[in-house]
Design an enzyme around this catalytic site. Structure first.
Site, PDB file in Angstrom:
ATOM      1  N   THR A 122      -1.544   5.469   1.896  1.00 31.92           N
ATOM      2  CA  THR A 122      -2.915   4.898   1.900  1.00 31.92           C
ATOM      3  C   THR A 122      -2.831   3.970   3.090  1.00 31.92           C
ATOM      4  O   THR A 122      -1.973   3.235   3.913  1.00 31.92           O
ATOM      5  CB  THR A 122      -2.772   3.943   0.669  1.00 31.92           C
ATOM      6  OG1 THR A 122      -2.775   4.560  -0.465  1.00 31.92           O
ATOM      7  CG2 THR A 122      -4.090   3.102   0.470  1.00 31.92           C
ATOM      8  N   LEU A 143       0.950  -1.268  -0.028  1.00 29.13           N
ATOM      9  CA  LEU A 143      -0.048   0.092   0.051  1.00 29.13           C
ATOM     10  C   LEU A 143       0.962   1.240   0.005  1.00 29.13           C
ATOM     11  O   LEU A 143       1.900   1.142   0.469  1.00 29.13           O
ATOM     12  CB  LEU A 143      -0.847   0.013   1.253  1.00 29.13           C
ATOM     13  CG  LEU A 143      -1.942  -1.008   1.205  1.00 29.13           C
ATOM     14  CD1 LEU A 143      -2.640  -0.953   2.790  1.00 29.13           C
ATOM     15  CD2 LEU A 143      -2.859  -0.898   0.164  1.00 29.13           C
ATOM     16  N   ASP A 144       0.418   2.492  -0.506  1.00 31.98           N
ATOM     17  CA  ASP A 144       1.100   3.397  -0.646  1.00 31.98           C
ATOM     18  C   ASP A 144       1.449   4.012   0.541  1.00 31.98           C
ATOM     19  O   ASP A 144       0.692   3.784   1.593  1.00 31.98           O
ATOM     20  CB  ASP A 144       0.677   4.444  -1.564  1.00 31.98           C
ATOM     21  CG  ASP A 144       0.527   4.533  -3.080  1.00 31.98           C
ATOM     22  OD1 ASP A 144       1.430   3.247  -3.420  1.00 31.98           O
ATOM     23  OD2 ASP A 144      -0.263   4.946  -3.809  1.00 31.98           O
ATOM     24  N   PHE A 145       2.589   4.671   0.797  1.00 35.96           N
ATOM     25  CA  PHE A 145       2.980   5.260   1.889  1.00 35.96           C
ATOM     26  C   PHE A 145       1.755   5.925   2.940  1.00 35.96           C
ATOM     27  O   PHE A 145       1.512   6.009   3.904  1.00 35.96           O
ATOM     28  CB  PHE A 145       4.171   6.486   1.959  1.00 35.96           C
ATOM     29  CG  PHE A 145       4.535   7.041   3.078  1.00 35.96           C
ATOM     30  CD1 PHE A 145       5.385   6.362   3.970  1.00 35.96           C
ATOM     31  CD2 PHE A 145       4.661   8.227   3.367  1.00 35.96           C
ATOM     32  CE1 PHE A 145       6.085   6.901   5.135  1.00 35.96           C
ATOM     33  CE2 PHE A 145       4.854   9.023   4.504  1.00 35.96           C
ATOM     34  CZ  PHE A 145       5.716   8.075   5.374  1.00 35.96           C
TER      35      PHE A 145
END
Length: 232
Positions: free
Chosen positions: A105, A101-103
């Site tokens: 998110t 997951l993105d930083f």
């Protein structure tokens, strides 16, 4: 058993990441560096990664469901010394994330030491559904935009597969996709005119985030793990 699969079974990393570790010359078999991930190995051989022996026979396979907070990276270690999702689960097992997951998110991410399962859940051919909830600009998301998302939208790396999508409330939309492109949900929504303010993954396959608060986790029961194994 092939060396990359052996390392994954031993909980070193996912099979794909294990192949990179092998290619980097970090693995020895009976004292000799091996760079071929297809090399056959077994527990009677001495397999070491960075000088530390690994074995599969005593490995207890586990899966944790974590509610990732914003500001954590989805890796086991970070060269920039940022907080990692793995640090949220106190465990004697060597865990690593299933996908990323993105930083910024938040939401559902799995941690495991089961390399085979991690490979299956992240490989595109298995098309495991992932559901995200996004708060977006230019609300509400109108029907033409919803239809475009359902049909597939053209991104710089090609057309996306059709998504399931619905408005949850004004400014909040829920999308289910089964691809794993980088920043895909954000790019899809931006492509139809809705910049994403916040993004949360609320479901992965049959699993939902439920009542877990950010930073909390729970160990999956065996029936839940078996349902994951049956996907695809």
């Amino acid at each position: 058993m092939r060396l990359a699969k052996y390392l994954a079974h031993a909980g070193v990393a996912s099979r794909r990441a294990s192949e990179l570790i092998i290619a980097d010359g970090r693995v020895t078999v009976n004292g000799k560096v091996v760079t071929d991930p297809a090399r056959d190995v077994h527990d009677e051989l001495t397999v070491k990664v960075d000088g530390k022996r690994v074995k599969t026979s005593s490995q207890t396979l586990v899966v944790y469901l974590v509610n990732k907070p914003a500001g954590y990276v989805s890796t086991a270690k970070d060269p920039q010394d940022r907080q990692t999702v793995v640090s949220l689960v106190p465990s004697s097992q060597r865990l690593y994330p299933v996908g990323r997951l993105d930083f910024d998110t938040t939401g559902l991410i799995l941690l495991t030491n089961d390399g085979d399962l991690a490979h299956k859940l992240t490989h595109p051919s298995f098309e495991v559904p992932r559901t995200y909830r996004a708060r977006v600009a230019n609300a509400p998301v109108n029907e033409p935009a919803l239809k475009a998302l359902r049909d597939g939208v053209l991104l710089e790396d090609g057309m996306t597969a059709p998504a399931k999508v619905r408005n949850v409330s004004s400014g909040v939309v829920e999308l289910t996709i089964h691809e794993g492109r980088k920043r895909q949900v954000k790019r899809m929504l931006e492509a139809v005119g809705h910049r994403v303010y916040t993004l949360e993954r609320v479901a992965f396959g049959p699993l939902r985030i439920g009542s877990l608060q950010p930073g909390e986790f729970r160990k999956l029961g065996q029936p839940e793990v078996e349902r994951l194994r049956e996907l695809g």
